[in-house]
Design an enzyme around this catalytic site. Structure first.
Site, PDB file in Angstrom:
ATOM      1  N   HIS A 138       0.985  -1.232  -0.048  1.00  0.00           N
ATOM      2  CA  HIS A 138      -0.099  -0.082  -0.003  1.00  0.00           C
ATOM      3  C   HIS A 138       0.833   1.372   0.030  1.00  0.00           C
ATOM      4  O   HIS A 138       1.999   1.215   0.602  1.00  0.00           O
ATOM      5  CB  HIS A 138      -0.994  -0.021   1.150  1.00  0.00           C
ATOM      6  CG  HIS A 138      -2.080   0.912   1.018  1.00  0.00           C
ATOM      7  ND1 HIS A 138      -2.216   2.240   1.061  1.00  0.00           N
ATOM      8  CD2 HIS A 138      -3.374   0.761   0.634  1.00  0.00           C
ATOM      9  CE1 HIS A 138      -3.249   2.865   0.852  1.00  0.00           C
ATOM     10  NE2 HIS A 138      -4.114   1.922   0.838  1.00  0.00           N
ATOM     11  N   HIS A 139       0.541   2.140  -0.817  1.00  0.00           N
ATOM     12  CA  HIS A 139       1.158   3.464  -0.912  1.00  0.00           C
ATOM     13  C   HIS A 139       1.287   4.171   0.531  1.00  0.00           C
ATOM     14  O   HIS A 139       2.202   5.066   0.935  1.00  0.00           O
ATOM     15  CB  HIS A 139       0.601   4.325  -1.913  1.00  0.00           C
ATOM     16  CG  HIS A 139       1.359   5.194  -2.646  1.00  0.00           C
ATOM     17  ND1 HIS A 139       2.444   5.850  -2.191  1.00  0.00           N
ATOM     18  CD2 HIS A 139       1.448   5.439  -3.886  1.00  0.00           C
ATOM     19  CE1 HIS A 139       3.291   6.278  -2.968  1.00  0.00           C
ATOM     20  NE2 HIS A 139       2.594   6.324  -4.082  1.00  0.00           N
ATOM     21  N   ALA A 140       0.476   3.993   1.644  1.00  0.00           N
ATOM     22  CA  ALA A 140       0.357   4.439   2.716  1.00  0.00           C
ATOM     23  C   ALA A 140       1.951   4.221   3.501  1.00  0.00           C
ATOM     24  O   ALA A 140       2.243   4.705   4.285  1.00  0.00           O
ATOM     25  CB  ALA A 140      -0.659   4.167   3.468  1.00  0.00           C
ATOM     26  N   VAL A 142       4.816   3.059   1.689  1.00  0.00           N
ATOM     27  CA  VAL A 142       6.037   3.102   0.875  1.00  0.00           C
ATOM     28  C   VAL A 142       5.758   4.174  -0.311  1.00  0.00           C
ATOM     29  O   VAL A 142       4.587   4.580  -0.541  1.00  0.00           O
ATOM     30  CB  VAL A 142       6.430   1.773  -0.066  1.00  0.00           C
ATOM     31  CG1 VAL A 142       6.646   0.831   1.106  1.00  0.00           C
ATOM     32  CG2 VAL A 142       5.101   1.231  -0.796  1.00  0.00           C
ATOM     33  N   ASN A 312       6.254   8.359   3.128  1.00  0.00           N
ATOM     34  CA  ASN A 312       6.146   9.076   1.756  1.00  0.00           C
ATOM     35  C   ASN A 312       6.771  10.607   1.699  1.00  0.00           C
ATOM     36  O   ASN A 312       6.361  11.526   2.628  1.00  0.00           O
ATOM     37  CB  ASN A 312       4.650   9.197   1.472  1.00  0.00           C
ATOM     38  CG  ASN A 312       4.261   8.028   0.683  1.00  0.00           C
ATOM     39  OD1 ASN A 312       4.155   7.439  -0.211  1.00  0.00           O
ATOM     40  ND2 ASN A 312       3.510   7.130   1.590  1.00  0.00           N
TER      41      ASN A 312
END
Length: 466
Positions: A138-140, A142, A312
């Site tokens: 999940h982009h949360a 990485v 991020n």
């Protein structure tokens, strides 16, 4: 516990059933190099051993109705590798297309938020005895740089298992209580946020003023909502397409040296040429150039005191793609000029402004608004923000081994958004430039033709350079 920054949490709030916020890495491997011979169980056990020194893979989300701030990461005390690592056989003939079709199916599935937000699929049965691995996170948790770092930790310079970092083995996200989470969230919301807002407003007001001054002298990057509309700039569905290929890095460097530009300029020109061909075939090429959103890492940038530490660390730059230029040589020169203007403009903007404003993202409200935005197809009612996401991620120029298996290709794939249903990422590694495409199936029906056009564009420019 570790509280998510506003930007990290925003990827949770932006996610809907159609707009999925995970990043993907497809890794082509040769299992013949695994010490003692390959088995799925052996690879899974080695991954479990390495993850004991990789705390990012062992943390999960926690939240409470009493928490008015962003969620937190805590250690998953019930972590089970078998819930994350899966095995599948790819249909015959086991080519890149069968791998891409399976990965596209997985790319359209949500990750379970009740456990650490990642999964790994080992795909066996590829032609020539090869295999592939698909890592989805999940982009949360990485961004482009951190995902590359995590991949590097799963890879080694030799097939042999590495020694583990004992300090990392001891590291943990920790636990929390609802009271602790709520109290910390209240302090952030009622004390720190007003102070951060007072500091942020003056820096933010300088951005449109500087943009206007640059626009008057024609050295500003494209502004949002000024991109032409294309077939892939529409509301997206949960259905995905994936395509990938690789070209020799020697050809890309030959082009770079001949035209006196940077690798990133070559990538933008290649993407522009491929999309120009694709849109001509659809009879949908706009007269004005397309606009790309190019993610820019701010790892290493000076941290402003109004920014909360998070995973991020990324900003974004708009740049024109020279899709309106017919000649490939002129197209690469136009791409270099446009990128130079955009880089200079972006450098004048505080790299932390986006991250700072993300701290104020209202979780419940933002999630509800995104659902309405997607369900009502509101991206059709306003001008296009940008046309395509284009990322260029540099990697190591030497052989790597993924859990003991020789790496033969790495294809990163990023998320797509309502109004922007196409994402193109290139990754340079071990003498190749790897091209990965992820799109919405309904908006990008002939995805492989873009890959073929990209490869043809490389050949044309390399011939000119040679």
């Amino acid at each position: 516990m570790q509280r998510l920054s506003g930007l990290d949490a925003s990827f949770l709030y932006l996610e809907t059933r159609s707009q999925l916020m995970h990043v993907i890495g497809i890794i082509e491997i040769d299992p013949a190099t695994v010490p003692g011979g390959y088995t799925f169980e052996k690879m899974r056990d080695e991954l479990e051993r390495r993850l004991s020194a990789m705390p990012t893979f062992r943390r999960k989300l926690a939240n409470s109705v009493l928490n008015i701030d962003h969620p937190v990461w805590i250690e998953d005390t019930d972590f089970d590798i078998q819930r994350h690592v899966h095995r599948v056989a790819v249909p015959s003939p086991g080519s890149e297309r069968e791998v891409a079709d399976f990965c596209a199916h997985l790319a359209g599935q949500t990750l379970d938020r009740g456990k650490p937000l990642w999964e790994l699929w080992i795909m066996e049965g590829l032609a020539g005895g090869k295999a592939a691995a698909m890592l989805r996170m999940h982009h949360a948790g990485v961004d482009g740089v951190t995902s590359a770092d995590l991949l590097a930790q799963l890879c080694t310079l030799t097939p042999d298992p590495p020694e583990l970092d004992e300090d990392k083995v001891k590291e943990s996200a920790g636990g929390t209580s609802r009271a602790t989470m709520a109290a910390g969230g209240a302090v952030n919301y009622f004390v720190q946020r007003p102070i951060a807002m007072a500091k942020l407003l003056p820096a933010t007001l300088r951005v449109p003023v500087g943009w206007f001054k640059r626009a008057r002298s024609s050295d500003a990057m494209p502004a949002p909502f000024q991109a032409p509309r294309t077939p892939f700039n529409a509301p997206i569905t949960p259905h995905r397409v994936v395509a990938m290929s690789q070209v020799p890095m020697s050809d890309v460097k030959k082009i770079k040296n001949h035209f006196g530009v940077k690798i990133n300029d070559v990538v933008l020109a290649l993407v522009a040429g491929a999309l120009r061909d694709y849109l001509i075939r659809l009879d949908a090429l706009p007269a004005q150039p397309l606009v790309a959103m190019v993610p820019v890492s701010v790892h290493g940038a000076d941290e402003a005191d109004l920014v909360t530490e998070g995973t991020n660390k990324v900003s974004g730059m708009f740049t024109e793609l020279a899709t309106d230029v017919e000649d490939p040589a002129q197209r690469i020169e136009a791409s270099a000029r446009a990128a130079q203007i955009s880089k200079a403009h972006h450098a004048d903007i505080d790299a932390n402004i986006l991250r700072a404003w993300a701290q104020f993202a209202p979780g419940t409200t933002m999630a509800a608004m995104m659902k309405i935005y997607g369900d009502r197809q509101l991206s059709n009612l306003h001008p296009t923000v940008f046309n395509v996401l284009v990322s260029n991620v540099p990697g190591p120029d030497f052989p790597l081994y993924f859990l003991g298996a020789r790496v033969e290709g790495v294809y990163p794939l990023g998320p797509i958004f309502h109004g922007g249903g196409l994402n193109i990422t290139v990754f340079s590694a071990d003498g190749h430039l790897n091209f990965g495409l992820l799109g919405c199936k309904e908006l990008v029906p002939d995805e492989w033709s873009i890959v073929e056009s990209f490869k043809a564009e490389v050949k044309v420019l390399a011939d000119l350079a040679g």
